[in-house]
Motif scaffolding. Structure first.
Motif, PDB file in Angstrom:
ATOM      1  N   VAL A   1       0.880  -1.178   0.000  1.00  0.00           N
ATOM      2  CA  VAL A   1       0.000   0.000   0.000  1.00  0.00           C
ATOM      3  C   VAL A   1       0.916   1.227   0.000  1.00  0.00           C
ATOM      4  CG1 VAL A   1      -1.816   1.262   1.213  1.00  0.00           C
ATOM      5  CG2 VAL A   1      -1.822  -1.244   1.223  1.00  0.00           C
ATOM      6  N   SER A   2       0.859   1.969  -1.095  1.00  0.00           N
ATOM      7  CA  SER A   2       1.862   2.997  -1.354  1.00  0.00           C
ATOM      8  C   SER A   2       1.271   4.402  -1.375  1.00  0.00           C
ATOM      9  CB  SER A   2       2.491   2.674  -2.716  1.00  0.00           C
ATOM     10  OG  SER A   2       3.122   3.775  -3.292  1.00  0.00           O
ATOM     11  N   ASN A   3       2.113   5.377  -0.981  1.00  0.00           N
ATOM     12  CA  ASN A   3       1.708   6.760  -1.244  1.00  0.00           C
ATOM     13  C   ASN A   3       1.690   6.949  -2.763  1.00  0.00           C
ATOM     14  OD1 ASN A   3       4.537   6.776  -1.632  1.00  0.00           O
ATOM     15  ND2 ASN A   3       4.733   8.888  -0.983  1.00  0.00           N
ATOM     16  N   HIS A   4       0.999   7.986  -3.231  1.00  0.00           N
ATOM     17  CA  HIS A   4       0.769   8.097  -4.679  1.00  0.00           C
ATOM     18  C   HIS A   4       1.061   9.504  -5.159  1.00  0.00           C
ATOM     19  CE1 HIS A   4      -0.472   6.901  -8.533  1.00  0.00           C
ATOM     20  NE2 HIS A   4      -1.762   7.143  -8.458  1.00  0.00           N
ATOM     21  N   ARG A   5       2.201   9.645  -5.849  1.00  0.00           N
ATOM     22  CA  ARG A   5       2.612  10.944  -6.381  1.00  0.00           C
ATOM     23  C   ARG A   5       2.616  10.972  -7.907  1.00  0.00           C
ATOM     24  NH1 ARG A   5       5.004  14.232  -2.619  1.00  0.00           N
ATOM     25  NH2 ARG A   5       4.263  13.678  -0.532  1.00  0.00           N
ATOM     26  N   ASP A   6       2.879   9.808  -8.526  1.00  0.00           N
ATOM     27  CA  ASP A   6       3.006   9.759  -9.978  1.00  0.00           C
ATOM     28  C   ASP A   6       2.251   8.548 -10.519  1.00  0.00           C
ATOM     29  OD1 ASP A   6       4.943  10.972 -12.318  1.00  0.00           O
ATOM     30  OD2 ASP A   6       4.521   8.849 -12.612  1.00  0.00           O
ATOM     31  N   ILE A   7       1.440   8.762 -11.552  1.00  0.00           N
ATOM     32  CA  ILE A   7       0.530   7.722 -12.045  1.00  0.00           C
ATOM     33  C   ILE A   7       1.277   6.441 -12.431  1.00  0.00           C
ATOM     34  CG2 ILE A   7      -1.162   7.115 -13.834  1.00  0.00           C
ATOM     35  CD1 ILE A   7      -1.867  10.152 -13.962  1.00  0.00           C
ATOM     36  N   ALA A   8       2.284   6.564 -13.275  1.00  0.00           N
ATOM     37  CA  ALA A   8       2.980   5.370 -13.775  1.00  0.00           C
ATOM     38  C   ALA A   8       4.249   5.050 -13.003  1.00  0.00           C
ATOM     39  CB  ALA A   8       3.314   5.551 -15.259  1.00  0.00           C
ATOM     40  N   MET A   9       4.985   6.085 -12.580  1.00  0.00           N
ATOM     41  CA  MET A   9       6.304   5.848 -11.989  1.00  0.00           C
ATOM     42  C   MET A   9       6.241   5.213 -10.600  1.00  0.00           C
ATOM     43  SD  MET A   9       8.599   6.481 -14.206  1.00  0.00           S
ATOM     44  CE  MET A   9      10.091   6.464 -13.211  1.00  0.00           C
ATOM     45  N   ASP A  10       5.192   5.477  -9.822  1.00  0.00           N
ATOM     46  CA  ASP A  10       5.113   4.895  -8.468  1.00  0.00           C
ATOM     47  C   ASP A  10       5.194   3.360  -8.507  1.00  0.00           C
ATOM     48  OD1 ASP A  10       4.906   7.462  -7.540  1.00  0.00           O
ATOM     49  OD2 ASP A  10       2.808   7.342  -6.964  1.00  0.00           O
ATOM     50  N   PRO A  11       4.258   2.690  -9.194  1.00  0.00           N
ATOM     51  CA  PRO A  11       4.367   1.225  -9.248  1.00  0.00           C
ATOM     52  C   PRO A  11       5.606   0.766 -10.019  1.00  0.00           C
ATOM     53  CG  PRO A  11       2.580   1.979 -10.664  1.00  0.00           C
ATOM     54  CD  PRO A  11       3.032   3.162  -9.876  1.00  0.00           C
ATOM     55  N   ALA A  12       6.011   1.554 -11.030  1.00  0.00           N
ATOM     56  CA  ALA A  12       7.193   1.178 -11.820  1.00  0.00           C
ATOM     57  C   ALA A  12       8.449   1.178 -10.951  1.00  0.00           C
ATOM     58  CB  ALA A  12       7.376   2.142 -12.999  1.00  0.00           C
ATOM     59  N   MET A  13       8.557   2.144 -10.023  1.00  0.00           N
ATOM     60  CA  MET A  13       9.739   2.204  -9.155  1.00  0.00           C
ATOM     61  C   MET A  13       9.739   1.054  -8.146  1.00  0.00           C
ATOM     62  SD  MET A  13      11.308   4.475 -10.622  1.00  0.00           S
ATOM     63  CE  MET A  13      12.720   3.871  -9.729  1.00  0.00           C
ATOM     64  N   VAL A  14       8.571   0.703  -7.635  1.00  0.00           N
ATOM     65  CA  VAL A  14       8.476  -0.453  -6.728  1.00  0.00           C
ATOM     66  C   VAL A  14       8.919  -1.710  -7.482  1.00  0.00           C
ATOM     67  CG1 VAL A  14       6.855  -1.953  -5.466  1.00  0.00           C
ATOM     68  CG2 VAL A  14       6.725   0.538  -5.201  1.00  0.00           C
ATOM     69  N   ASN A  15       8.428  -1.869  -8.702  1.00  0.00           N
ATOM     70  CA  ASN A  15       8.802  -3.031  -9.523  1.00  0.00           C
ATOM     71  C   ASN A  15      10.297  -3.037  -9.866  1.00  0.00           C
ATOM     72  OD1 ASN A  15       6.713  -4.812  -9.736  1.00  0.00           O
ATOM     73  ND2 ASN A  15       5.859  -3.931 -11.599  1.00  0.00           N
ATOM     74  N   TRP A  16      10.846  -1.859 -10.133  1.00  0.00           N
ATOM     75  CA  TRP A  16      12.264  -1.737 -10.461  1.00  0.00           C
ATOM     76  C   TRP A  16      13.123  -2.271  -9.305  1.00  0.00           C
ATOM     77  CZ3 TRP A  16      15.509  -0.991 -14.322  1.00  0.00           C
ATOM     78  CH2 TRP A  16      16.797  -0.505 -14.095  1.00  0.00           C
ATOM     79  N   CYS A  17      12.763  -1.889  -8.079  1.00  0.00           N
ATOM     80  CA  CYS A  17      13.505  -2.342  -6.893  1.00  0.00           C
ATOM     81  C   CYS A  17      13.362  -3.860  -6.723  1.00  0.00           C
ATOM     82  CB  CYS A  17      13.004  -1.633  -5.641  1.00  0.00           C
ATOM     83  SG  CYS A  17      13.178   0.162  -5.711  1.00  0.00           S
ATOM     84  N   LEU A  18      12.133  -4.354  -6.862  1.00  0.00           N
ATOM     85  CA  LEU A  18      11.882  -5.791  -6.703  1.00  0.00           C
ATOM     86  C   LEU A  18      12.638  -6.600  -7.764  1.00  0.00           C
ATOM     87  CD1 LEU A  18       8.018  -5.650  -6.064  1.00  0.00           C
ATOM     88  CD2 LEU A  18       9.734  -6.288  -4.376  1.00  0.00           C
ATOM     89  N   PHE A  19      12.549  -6.156  -9.006  1.00  0.00           N
ATOM     90  CA  PHE A  19      13.174  -6.859 -10.135  1.00  0.00           C
ATOM     91  C   PHE A  19      14.685  -6.986  -9.918  1.00  0.00           C
ATOM     92  CE2 PHE A  19      15.000  -7.063 -14.428  1.00  0.00           C
ATOM     93  CZ  PHE A  19      14.222  -8.049 -15.016  1.00  0.00           C
ATOM     94  N   HIS A  20      15.301  -5.902  -9.440  1.00  0.00           N
ATOM     95  CA  HIS A  20      16.747  -5.904  -9.263  1.00  0.00           C
ATOM     96  C   HIS A  20      17.225  -6.732  -8.086  1.00  0.00           C
ATOM     97  CE1 HIS A  20      18.686  -3.580 -12.393  1.00  0.00           C
ATOM     98  NE2 HIS A  20      17.460  -3.163 -12.611  1.00  0.00           N
ATOM     99  N   GLU A  21      16.330  -6.998  -7.153  1.00  0.00           N
ATOM    100  CA  GLU A  21      16.695  -7.847  -6.021  1.00  0.00           C
ATOM    101  C   GLU A  21      16.184  -9.273  -6.220  1.00  0.00           C
ATOM    102  OE1 GLU A  21      18.709  -6.827  -3.199  1.00  0.00           O
ATOM    103  OE2 GLU A  21      19.083  -5.419  -4.842  1.00  0.00           O
ATOM    104  N   LYS A  22      15.754  -9.567  -7.470  1.00  0.00           N
ATOM    105  CA  LYS A  22      15.287 -10.919  -7.850  1.00  0.00           C
ATOM    106  C   LYS A  22      13.989 -11.342  -7.137  1.00  0.00           C
ATOM    107  CE  LYS A  22      19.058 -11.762 -10.385  1.00  0.00           C
ATOM    108  NZ  LYS A  22      19.630 -10.412 -10.439  1.00  0.00           N
ATOM    109  N   TYR A  23      13.189 -10.352  -6.725  1.00  0.00           N
ATOM    110  CA  TYR A  23      11.853 -10.637  -6.189  1.00  0.00           C
ATOM    111  C   TYR A  23      10.882 -10.650  -7.372  1.00  0.00           C
ATOM    112  CZ  TYR A  23      13.272  -9.478  -1.342  1.00  0.00           C
ATOM    113  OH  TYR A  23      13.861  -9.448  -0.102  1.00  0.00           O
ATOM    114  N   LYS A  24       9.761 -11.320  -7.222  1.00  0.00           N
ATOM    115  CA  LYS A  24       8.728 -11.270  -8.264  1.00  0.00           C
ATOM    116  C   LYS A  24       8.127  -9.871  -8.300  1.00  0.00           C
ATOM    117  CE  LYS A  24       5.518 -14.425  -8.926  1.00  0.00           C
ATOM    118  NZ  LYS A  24       4.496 -15.470  -8.646  1.00  0.00           N
ATOM    119  N   THR A  25       7.865  -9.384  -9.505  1.00  0.00           N
ATOM    120  CA  THR A  25       7.244  -8.062  -9.629  1.00  0.00           C
ATOM    121  C   THR A  25       5.762  -8.139  -9.237  1.00  0.00           C
ATOM    122  OG1 THR A  25       6.933  -8.502 -11.984  1.00  0.00           O
ATOM    123  CG2 THR A  25       8.837  -7.161 -11.364  1.00  0.00           C
TER     124      THR A  25
END
Length: 368
Positions: free
Chosen positions: A109-133
């Motif tokens: 459950v995330s704060n919401h500042r940017d329509i596309a970048m918010d979930p994209a940044m969460v996914n970017w972090c997960l992807f780079h640590e080998k977590y499922k997006t």
């Protein structure tokens, strides 16, 4: 696999066996091709559009020929994200992810500042640590074009039907959404959802208890007590901080318009323009902070919302602009940073500048 009793097929992301069909539809979508032409070849797209169209289509068919699964799509998105971050950011940092289990599904459950970048940044972090997006909750108000819907559902987005009319239709849509979120988590798929409907344009990140009531509709159906069901969802608050918000002036203008004339009429494709600006605009540094899994018993949605807010406020990374706007001394604030922020404000009308300043000040004042 899609089956005849696939109750979520209207709202869920695409499965592996639907990826190729969706890509074919996107490539054949005239508006999608036109958008690419305008973006990549603005000077030629008008006169030579008819000539360039088949070339673009052939290029896309070749480029996406090996994209057959949802995982393949995620890999392509990660390459695109790297380019976006390299061009529009000075760096991305994150904290708290090492405290989470890669084999566990979470409800972020995330704060919401940017329509596309918010979930994209969460996914970017997960992807780079080998977590499922994550699977991403997206309002149907953003899906004005068929090609946008196709792209979003390819990228693990599921649809929140905000446009449902009438109490019965709304309750049905909310019930299905609640059921889908639980189903996703129980089948090992994490979810990203904003803490409230719409972005926090004034800089005040607050969780709407209505979102938590929506989660609990499935709990009520299962006759589970609120604290017990909520604890089973593995809720993790996420705080995303942008040093510079590329949409800040547009947000301030909208709030000023509402303040002075009582209303604001959004343009037909304003949300799409905000998405593009959020992606390509300069963000400087971005920090993503993953909070603690909420396992304590909270008796009401309001109490749970307070805990999510507490974590988001505590974990929000402040940047020089936040301190400057709030008038708080901090070692990160240099004369150069002050001048930069003053230049931003001086370029705007007084009323709009005041709102923009408050927008940056809010997180710092709230932390105090």
């Amino acid at each position: 696999m899609q089956t005849d009793n696939d109750i979520y097929k209207e709202i869920r992301p695409y499965n592996d066996d639907e990826v190729s069909g969706a890509i074919s539809r996107i490539i054949e979508d005239k508006e999608f091709i036109t958008a690419i032409l305008h973006y990549r070849f603005p000077l030629l797209s008008g006169i030579f559009g008819w000539l360039l169209t088949p070339i673009i289509k052939r290029f896309l068919i070749k480029k996406w020929s090996n994209v057959k699964t949802v995982e393949d799509v995620q890999y392509q998105v990660s390459k695109y994200m790297k380019g976006t971050i390299d061009h529009s950011c000075d760096g991305v940092t994150f904290t708290g992810l090492d405290q989470l289990d890669p084999n566990q599904a979470y409800l972020f459950v995330s704060n919401h500042r940017d329509i596309a970048m918010d979930p994209a940044m969460v996914n970017w972090c997960l992807f780079h640590e080998k977590y499922k997006t994550v699977r991403i909750a997206i309002g149907d108000n953003l899906l004005k074009k068929p090609c946008v819907t196709e792209l979003m559902r390819l990228n693990k987005s599921f649809i929140v039907k905000r446009s449902a009319k009438g109490p019965r239709e709304m309750m049905k849509a909310i019930g299905l959404l609640s059921s889908y979120i639980s189903h996703s988590l129980e089948t090992g798929n994490s979810i990203w959802i904003a803490q409230k409907e719409g972005r926090a344009k004034d800089g005040n990140d607050r969780t709407d208890p209505a979102i938590l009531k929506m989660f609990n509709m499935e709990g009520r159906k299962r006759k589970q007590p609120f604290p017990e069901f909520m604890a089973s969802l593995n809720i993790v608050p996420v705080a995303i901080s942008y040093e510079n918000d590329p949409c800040d002036v547009a947000k301030a203008n909208e709030l000023y318009e509402k303040q002075t004339s009582g209303s604001y009429e959004k343009g037909e494709f304003e949300d799409i323009e905000s998405i593009i600006q959020g992606i390509v605009g300069q963000k400087r540094h971005i920090h993503v902070s993953f909070g603690d899994v909420i396992k304590s018993s909270f008796e009401t949605p309001e109490e749970l919302a307070e805990e999510i807010d507490r974590q988001i406020t505590a974990n929000y990374r402040l940047f020089p602009a936040n301190y400057i706007a709030a008038g708080i001394e901090d070692e990160s604030v240099t004369e150069e940073e002050k001048a930069r922020f003053e230049d931003k404000l001086s370029a705007l009308p007084d009323g709009v500048a005041g709102i923009l300043k408050d927008m940056y000040a809010y997180p710092a004042l709230k932390k105090q």
